[in-house]
Write an enzyme that holds these catalytic residues in place. Structure first.
Site, PDB file in Angstrom:
ATOM      1  CG  ASP A   8      -2.039  30.144 -16.298  1.00 37.02           C
ATOM      2  OD1 ASP A   8      -1.201  29.407 -16.856  1.00 37.02           O
ATOM      3  OD2 ASP A   8      -3.050  29.716 -15.713  1.00 37.02           O
ATOM      4  CG  ASP A 129      -9.575  22.202 -22.033  1.00 35.15           C
ATOM      5  OD1 ASP A 129      -8.502  21.655 -21.709  1.00 35.15           O
ATOM      6  OD2 ASP A 129      -9.634  23.340 -22.514  1.00 35.15           O
TER       7      ASP A 129
END
Length: 235
Positions: A8, A129
């Site tokens: 990330d 998600d």
């Protein structure tokens, strides 16, 4: 089952956030491309890249992404800040193996068909998600009225090659997984499911492997040493 380390990127560094919240960085490493290379050297067969600046609307890290592609030889999948079909095409043309599209896919499902037809379905992944069993968008800030399974069926029909399922309820908390939502997807969807969220132990991986999960993304647990990456190769 293949375990995929997460890289990330935020402000030019490799970071790990809690529940995706800016300012909660618990890990900050310089030179994300070197971090990515180290995962490959440890045996990673694939890399999961997230442009957090892109996702948060505070910039982009395409230069670093290109460095990762140049330094590593394994396939890469990437999401974060892909808001237009041109954004997706730019990444695919740059050399990202698979783009991960979230909010844009929910808003414009036909884009998945367009990209799959042009680049091949295996290069197009839709990110779902889930919070309280409803798909959330815009960085987990807005909720839809559909379940992950409802959207997964839609995008399978639209030509997506895989689904990245993240359980927001457990993501980044290092408290373990909730297996039921994953099983529901695996039992009803034929394209590969990539799971992310809450994995903290070898036992979590054992459970995911036993129910037939195709791919698993791990971030915090690897960076904090709760799981040794070499041990994940057992799966």
């Amino acid at each position: 089952m293949i375990v995929i380390p997460a890289v990330d990127i935020k402000n030019g560094k490799c970071v790990q956030l809690v529940q995706g919240e800016p300012g909660t960085e618990q890990i900050e490493l310089e030179n994300p491309s070197e971090v990515a290379l180290q995962w490959e050297q440890k045996g990673a067969q694939r890399l999961h890249i997230v442009d957090l600046d892109g996702a948060l609307g505070s910039g982009e890290n395409i230069t670093i992404v290109k460095e990762i592609i140049e330094k590593t030889s394994v396939p890469t999948q990437m999401g974060g800040g892909i808001r237009t079909i041109d954004d997706a095409k730019k990444l695919l043309d740059t050399g990202i193996s698979t783009v991960i599209i979230g909010t844009m896919a929910i808003k414009h499902p036909e884009i998945i068909s367009d990209l799959s037809n042009e680049y091949g379905s295996e290069r197009i992944c839709v990110s779902l998600d889930s919070k309280n069993n409803k798909v959330v968008t815009h960085g987990w800030t807005e909720s839809t009225d559909k379940t992950p399974l409802e959207f997964a069926k839609l995008f399978e029909e639209k030509g997506a090659g895989s689904i990245l399922f993240t359980n927001v309820d457990v993501e980044g908390l290092l408290g373990g997984i909730n297996v039921e939502p994953i099983k529901e997807l695996l039992n009803n969807i034929s394209i590969p499911i990539i799971y992310s969220g809450g994995i903290t132990s070898h036992n979590d991986l054992k459970v995911l492997s036993e129910i037939g999960t195709d791919y698993v993304v791990i971030g915090s647990a690897l960076y904090k040493g709760l799981i040794n990456f070499e041990d994940t190769l057992d799966f």
